[in-house]
Motif scaffolding. Structure first.
Motif, PDB file in Angstrom:
ATOM      1  N   LYS A 166       0.830  -1.200   0.000  1.00  0.00           N
ATOM      2  CA  LYS A 166       0.000   0.000   0.000  1.00  0.00           C
ATOM      3  C   LYS A 166       0.869   1.256   0.000  1.00  0.00           C
ATOM      4  CE  LYS A 166      -3.849   0.062   0.030  1.00  0.00           C
ATOM      5  NZ  LYS A 166      -4.799   0.042  -1.111  1.00  0.00           N
ATOM      6  N   ALA A 167       2.004   1.201   0.699  1.00  0.00           N
ATOM      7  CA  ALA A 167       2.940   2.323   0.650  1.00  0.00           C
ATOM      8  C   ALA A 167       3.477   2.507  -0.761  1.00  0.00           C
ATOM      9  CB  ALA A 167       4.078   2.106   1.650  1.00  0.00           C
ATOM     10  N   ALA A 173       1.369   6.690  -6.952  1.00  0.00           N
ATOM     11  CA  ALA A 173       0.333   7.693  -7.206  1.00  0.00           C
ATOM     12  C   ALA A 173       0.904   9.103  -7.106  1.00  0.00           C
ATOM     13  CB  ALA A 173      -0.829   7.509  -6.234  1.00  0.00           C
ATOM     14  N   ILE A 174       1.757   9.348  -6.107  1.00  0.00           N
ATOM     15  CA  ILE A 174       2.369  10.667  -5.965  1.00  0.00           C
ATOM     16  C   ILE A 174       3.233  10.997  -7.182  1.00  0.00           C
ATOM     17  CG2 ILE A 174       4.035  12.020  -4.613  1.00  0.00           C
ATOM     18  CD1 ILE A 174       3.015  10.401  -2.141  1.00  0.00           C
ATOM     19  N   SER A 175       3.960  10.011  -7.695  1.00  0.00           N
ATOM     20  CA  SER A 175       4.807  10.254  -8.871  1.00  0.00           C
ATOM     21  C   SER A 175       3.975  10.604 -10.097  1.00  0.00           C
ATOM     22  CB  SER A 175       5.693   9.032  -9.149  1.00  0.00           C
ATOM     23  OG  SER A 175       4.966   7.979  -9.747  1.00  0.00           O
ATOM     24  N   TYR A 176       2.795   9.988 -10.247  1.00  0.00           N
ATOM     25  CA  TYR A 176       1.920  10.316 -11.377  1.00  0.00           C
ATOM     26  C   TYR A 176       1.285  11.688 -11.181  1.00  0.00           C
ATOM     27  CZ  TYR A 176       2.031   5.932 -14.013  1.00  0.00           C
ATOM     28  OH  TYR A 176       2.418   4.873 -14.802  1.00  0.00           O
ATOM     29  N   TRP A 177       1.038  12.057  -9.921  1.00  0.00           N
ATOM     30  CA  TRP A 177       0.527  13.397  -9.635  1.00  0.00           C
ATOM     31  C   TRP A 177       1.539  14.452 -10.060  1.00  0.00           C
ATOM     32  CZ3 TRP A 177       2.795  16.785  -6.007  1.00  0.00           C
ATOM     33  CH2 TRP A 177       2.055  17.935  -5.697  1.00  0.00           C
ATOM     34  N   ASP A 181       0.436  15.045 -13.847  1.00  0.00           N
ATOM     35  CA  ASP A 181      -0.682  15.891 -13.428  1.00  0.00           C
ATOM     36  C   ASP A 181      -1.971  15.096 -13.210  1.00  0.00           C
ATOM     37  OD1 ASP A 181      -1.703  18.387 -12.646  1.00  0.00           O
ATOM     38  OD2 ASP A 181      -2.570  18.731 -14.634  1.00  0.00           O
ATOM     39  N   VAL A 182      -1.859  13.829 -12.805  1.00  0.00           N
ATOM     40  CA  VAL A 182      -3.053  13.090 -12.390  1.00  0.00           C
ATOM     41  C   VAL A 182      -3.514  13.687 -11.059  1.00  0.00           C
ATOM     42  CG1 VAL A 182      -3.974  10.846 -11.694  1.00  0.00           C
ATOM     43  CG2 VAL A 182      -2.324  10.987 -13.571  1.00  0.00           C
ATOM     44  N   PRO A 183      -4.778  14.090 -10.940  1.00  0.00           N
ATOM     45  CA  PRO A 183      -5.248  14.822  -9.750  1.00  0.00           C
ATOM     46  C   PRO A 183      -5.455  13.912  -8.538  1.00  0.00           C
ATOM     47  CG  PRO A 183      -7.056  14.504 -11.269  1.00  0.00           C
ATOM     48  CD  PRO A 183      -5.837  13.975 -11.968  1.00  0.00           C
ATOM     49  N   PRO A 264       0.542  16.258  -2.942  1.00  0.00           N
ATOM     50  CA  PRO A 264      -0.906  16.174  -3.151  1.00  0.00           C
ATOM     51  C   PRO A 264      -1.669  16.212  -1.830  1.00  0.00           C
ATOM     52  CG  PRO A 264       0.107  14.012  -3.416  1.00  0.00           C
ATOM     53  CD  PRO A 264       1.226  14.990  -3.252  1.00  0.00           C
ATOM     54  N   ASP A 265      -2.977  16.329  -1.932  1.00  0.00           N
ATOM     55  CA  ASP A 265      -3.820  16.316  -0.742  1.00  0.00           C
ATOM     56  C   ASP A 265      -3.845  14.916  -0.136  1.00  0.00           C
ATOM     57  OD1 ASP A 265      -4.737  19.028  -0.762  1.00  0.00           O
ATOM     58  OD2 ASP A 265      -6.012  18.521  -2.463  1.00  0.00           O
TER      59      ASP A 265
END
Length: 348
Positions: A166-167, A173-177, A181-183, A264-265
Motif C-alpha cells: 500500500k505504501a 500515485a504521488i509520482s503520477y501526480w 498531473d493526475v489529480p 498532493p492532498d
C-alpha cells in the motif's frame, strides 16, 4: 462544483465489502452514475451487489459493471465500456495481512500492478479527481493504545508486505501526480467493518462464536503474568464512504505547481473509537444481549512476525474542513449485528 447530477465515478473493487457500501452510499446520496470494476476472483462477491440491487432495482440504471482483472492493463474495449469519468476511486487491492506474509512476492506484484493500471487509465481519462485508497498500516505501529496516532504525511514505516504494497501504491500515485498531473488525493483509513464483511474478519468471527456459544479467542502478547492486547480504531464502511463523497464534492484536489516542492492532498479518515480486541468482543457480546460469553486470551503476537499491536490515525484535518461521521460507532456496530443476525449466511 455545485452541479453533481451529471457526475460519473469509476469505482474499482466494487464487489468488496467496502466497495459495495461505497456504491450504495453514492446511490443513496447523489445522482451520480457508477462504473464498477471488479475481477470477482479475490474478495469481491457479486452476491454483495445483488443484496442492494434486489432491494433497489432502480439503481441498475445508474450502474455499469465491468469485469476486469486490474492486475492487467485496460484494453481499448474495456476503456470504451467505462467511457468518460469525472472521478476515479482506486479501491481494489489484495488486503489480507496473513496472506501477504505467507506469500509476499505475488501479493506485492499484484497491488503494484493494480495501481499502475488505474493510474495509466487516469492519464488518458483525465478525471477531476483520483482518490487512492490507502491504510493506516503504511505508517506502522503505535507504541500504545492511547498514543495520538499518525498524522497526514507522518513517516512511512510498513511492518508487513501488505502495508508495504500500500505504501508502494501511495508512492506511485504521488509520482503520477507530479509527473503527469493526475489529480491524486490519498486517503488513509482504519479498520472498516460493515454488513456483508468477509467471515474471517474479527468482528464477524466474534459474533459467530458468541452466537454459537463457542469460546472467543483473543490474541495478545504475554508480558509477565499479563497480556498486552492489540487495539484498532474502527469505522463503518458507510461512514468511510461518506467521507469520500464529501471530499469529491467539496475538496478539489491540489494540482502540482511547476518547479514547486509541494505534495498532493492527503486525508486521514479515522474511526470514532479505539478499542482493544477484548473490549470490542465485550461490546459485541453486550449488544447481542450475551455479555457473559466465554473467552480466552492466547499469546499470538510473538508467533506472527509483521503484525503490529496498535494502529491509530490522528483525527482532525478532515473534520476541520467540515466532515463529520454521520452515524456513531455504537449505532453502526449495533446495526451490523442486527443485520447479520437476520442474515446468518453472511457469518456462516
Amino acid at each position: 462544483m455545485d452541479n453533481q447530477a451529471t457526475k460519473k465515478v469509476c469505482l474499482s473493487g466494487i464487489g468488496g465489502s467496502i466497495g459495495v457500501h461505497t456504491f450504495a452510499h453514492i446511490m443513496h446520496n447523489t445522482d451520480w452514475h457508477v462504473v464498477g470494476i471488479d475481477s470477482f476472483r479475490h474478495k469481491g462477491l457479486s452476491d454483495r451487489l445483488a443484496v442492494y440491487l434486489n432491494d433497489h432495482p432502480q439503481w441498475k440504471e445508474r450502474l455499469t459493471m465491468v469485469t476486469h482483472d486490474l492486475a492487467a492493463p485496460f484494453s481499448q474495449m474495456t476503456k470504451n465500456k467505462i467511457g468518460r469519468v469525472d472521478y476515479i476511486i482506486s479501491m481494489a487491492s489484495l488486503s489480507d495481512v496473513e496472506v501477504s506474509i505467507e506469500d509476499p512476492v505475488p501479493f506485492i506484484q499484484n497491488n503494484v500492478n493494480v495501481v499502475l493500471n488505474m493510474l495509466e487509465f487516469a492519464r488518458e481519462a483525465k478525471p477531476e479527481a483520483f482518490i487512492q485508497i490507502s491504510t493506516d498500516e503504511t505508517y506502522g505501529a503505535c507504541a500504545t493504545k492511547d498514543e495520538e496516532g499518525a498524522e497526514e504525511w507522518a513517516p512511512i514505516l510498513p511492518s508487513n508486505p501488505y502495508a508495504a504494497s500500500k505504501a508502494c501504491q501511495e508512492a506511485i500515485a504521488i509520482s503520477y501526480w507530479r509527473t503527469y498531473d493526475v489529480p491524486v488525493i490519498i486517503t488513509n483509513t482504519m479498520n472498516n467493518f460493515s454488513e456483508m464483511q468477509q467471515s474471517n474478519k474479527f468482528p464477524v468471527m466474534v459474533q459467530k462464536w458468541i452466537q454459537n456459544g463457542e469460546k472467543v479467542i483473543i490474541h495478545g502478547e504475554k508480558r509477565g503474568d499479563t497480556f498486552e492486547i492489540g487495539s484498532r480504531s474502527y469505522i463503518h464502511s458507510r461512514n468511510f464512504a461518506d467521507a469520500l463523497v464529501f471530499i469529491l464534492k467539496n475538496l478539489p484536489p491540489h494540482r502540482h505547481a511547476p518547479d514547486a516542492i509541494d505534495m498532493p492532498d492527503r486525508y486521514n479518515i479515522a474511526g470514532d473509537r479505539q478499542l482493544d480486541n477484548l473490549e470490542l468482543a465485550k461490546l459485541i457480546g453486550t449488544l447481542m444481549g450475551k455479555p457473559d460469553f466465554d473467552y480466552e486470551v492466547v499469546d499470538a503476537h510473538t508467533l506472527r512476525p509483521g503484525h503490529d499491536r496498535h494502529y491509530r490515525l490522528k483525527k482532525g484535518k478532515l473534520e476541520s474542513l467540515g466532515w463529520e461521521s454521520p452515524v456513531s460507532f455504537d449505532e453502526s456496530l449495533k446495526n451490523v449485528i442486527d443485520w447479520q443476525t437476520k442474515h446468518e449466511e453472511w457469518i456462516n
